[in-house]
Design a protein around this motif. Structure first.
Motif, mmCIF file in Angstrom:
data_model
loop_
_atom_site.group_PDB
_atom_site.id
_atom_site.type_symbol
_atom_site.label_atom_id
_atom_site.label_comp_id
_atom_site.label_asym_id
_atom_site.label_seq_id
_atom_site.Cartn_x
_atom_site.Cartn_y
_atom_site.Cartn_z
ATOM 1 N N THR A 44 30.717 49.984 -34.549
ATOM 2 C CA THR A 44 32.000 49.279 -34.581
ATOM 3 C C THR A 44 32.903 49.709 -33.430
ATOM 4 N N ARG A 45 33.591 48.734 -32.866
ATOM 5 C CA ARG A 45 34.618 49.042 -31.865
ATOM 6 C C ARG A 45 35.852 49.563 -32.595
ATOM 7 N N TYR A 47 38.781 50.920 -30.780
ATOM 8 C CA TYR A 47 39.944 50.459 -30.026
ATOM 9 C C TYR A 47 39.521 50.319 -28.565
ATOM 10 N N ASN A 49 37.833 50.203 -25.367
ATOM 11 C CA ASN A 49 36.466 50.492 -24.941
ATOM 12 C C ASN A 49 35.809 51.597 -25.764
ATOM 13 N N THR A 50 36.394 51.924 -26.911
ATOM 14 C CA THR A 50 35.939 53.043 -27.739
ATOM 15 C C THR A 50 35.222 52.534 -28.986
ATOM 16 N N TYR A 51 34.009 53.046 -29.203
ATOM 17 C CA TYR A 51 33.160 52.605 -30.306
ATOM 18 C C TYR A 51 32.655 53.816 -31.091
ATOM 19 N N LYS A 64 32.729 52.610 -23.282
ATOM 20 C CA LYS A 64 32.224 51.647 -22.301
ATOM 21 C C LYS A 64 33.031 51.769 -21.017
ATOM 22 N N LEU A 90 25.245 46.620 -30.432
ATOM 23 C CA LEU A 90 26.505 46.289 -29.756
ATOM 24 C C LEU A 90 26.286 45.501 -28.467
ATOM 25 N N SER A 193 42.372 54.509 -23.763
ATOM 26 C CA SER A 193 41.673 53.280 -24.135
ATOM 27 C C SER A 193 42.714 52.178 -24.295
ATOM 28 N N GLU A 195 43.880 47.981 -24.944
ATOM 29 C CA GLU A 195 43.685 46.610 -25.410
ATOM 30 C C GLU A 195 44.814 45.796 -24.799
ATOM 31 N N ARG A 266 41.930 44.826 -38.675
ATOM 32 C CA ARG A 266 42.257 45.581 -37.465
ATOM 33 C C ARG A 266 43.755 45.567 -37.185
#
Length: 301
Positions: A44-45, A47, A49-51, A64, A90, A193, A195, A266
């Protein structure tokens, strides 16, 4: 007809994959005990680029970047295939993993590092004290839990990093934070990170649990430096930039509850909590004080 059927049978046998040979890097460690950590959960992502690509009781992080992926921790050897499957789910390729960051050299977080490094070609990064343990695949007497710990496959593709060192890959900078205490070589990792235009400070934190095993006592004068380092670590974590905290074991910071909420919604993101590191550090300070008091009282560990 008999000839045709015989030929078909031979072709089917030839097409059936042979039973895989024993892989020393994937031999299970503490199988029954490890089950408590390896509850399946969807990759799961969290936030930007963080999974997370790990498990219900054991976090494995993934970042990522434009130049590839950064993996954090490797769980136990028997979990490696699941981690790799989660990365693929993913939409990523294993060969895109360029770096693997190690939080602590215990078998539950480092047992799978050798196999993951081999399968991806990635270099493992750790603190210098942790590197000694990772290269030999077993802890030393300076580890508070050495009496309980299992050996694991040694890591060969390894590079050490310093406290405060910046690791850069594809436009992402990850900062190494030495956080000794739970182990002498523990390291936490921080990055930004984003968004859209909203960026958050993320910390993948090592354990701050003051567990001891055997005859190890933090209150022993011989361990005064280790105790001072632990208290310094707690103070460090308390003041680190930290809008999102991910801990090696999610239950140590309420990450299991946050993950369940994230799967439902989310907005608002349950992992966003600017007080998370302060709360984590305060809980660790209380636990360490209780451990010291128990040791001085003579109560059994």
């Amino acid at each position: 007809m008999r000839i045709a059927l015989g030929l078909l049978g031979a072709l089917l046998v030839a097409a059936t994959p042979a039973k895989s040979a024993d892989d020393p890097l994937l031999r299970p460690i503490a199988s029954e005990h490890a089950k408590q950590w390896l509850m399946p959960q969807p990759p799961t992502r969290i936030y930007g680029n963080t999974y997370l690509v790990g498990f219900g009781g054991l976090n494995v992080g993934l970042i990522k970047t434009r130049a590839g992926l950064i993996l954090i921790d490797g769980a136990v050897p028997q979990a490696v295939h699941d981690i790799e499957a989660n990365i693929r789910t993913l939409g990523f390729r294993l060969k895109d993993v360029k770096l693997i960051l190690s939080t602590e050299p215990h078998f539950d977080h480092a047992g799978g590092l050798a196999a993951l490094s081999r399968d991806t070609g990635a270099t493992v990064l750790s603190s210098a004290p942790a590197a000694i343990v990772l290269r030999q695949g077993r802890s030393n007497a300076d580890d508070p839990q050495m009496a309980w710990l299992e050996p694991y496959p040694p890591v060969t593709r390894l590079r050490t990093v310093r406290d405060g060192e910046a690791i850069r890959l594809g436009g992402v900078t990850v900062t190494a934070h030495a956080t000794p205490g739970h182990t002498p070589g523990s390291m936490s990792w921080g990055w930004r990170s984003c968004e859209g235009k909203t960026c958050r400070s993320v910390l993948f934190g090592s354990s701050l649990n003051p567990l001891t095993a055997g005859d190890y006592r933090f209150s022993d004068p011989a361990h005064a430096v280790a105790l001072a380092n632990f208290r310094r670590t707690i103070a460090t974590v308390r003041r680190l930039p930290c809008d999102i905290l991910i801990t090696a074991h999610p239950g140590q910071s309420g990450g299991d509850v946050k993950f369940a909420k994230l799967l439902q919604s989310r907005d608002p993101n349950p992992f966003v909590d600017p007080e998370a590191c302060r709360t984590y550090a305060d809980a660790a300070a209380t636990a360490l004080d209780k451990q010291i008091a128990k040791e001085k009282s003579g109560a059994p560990s």
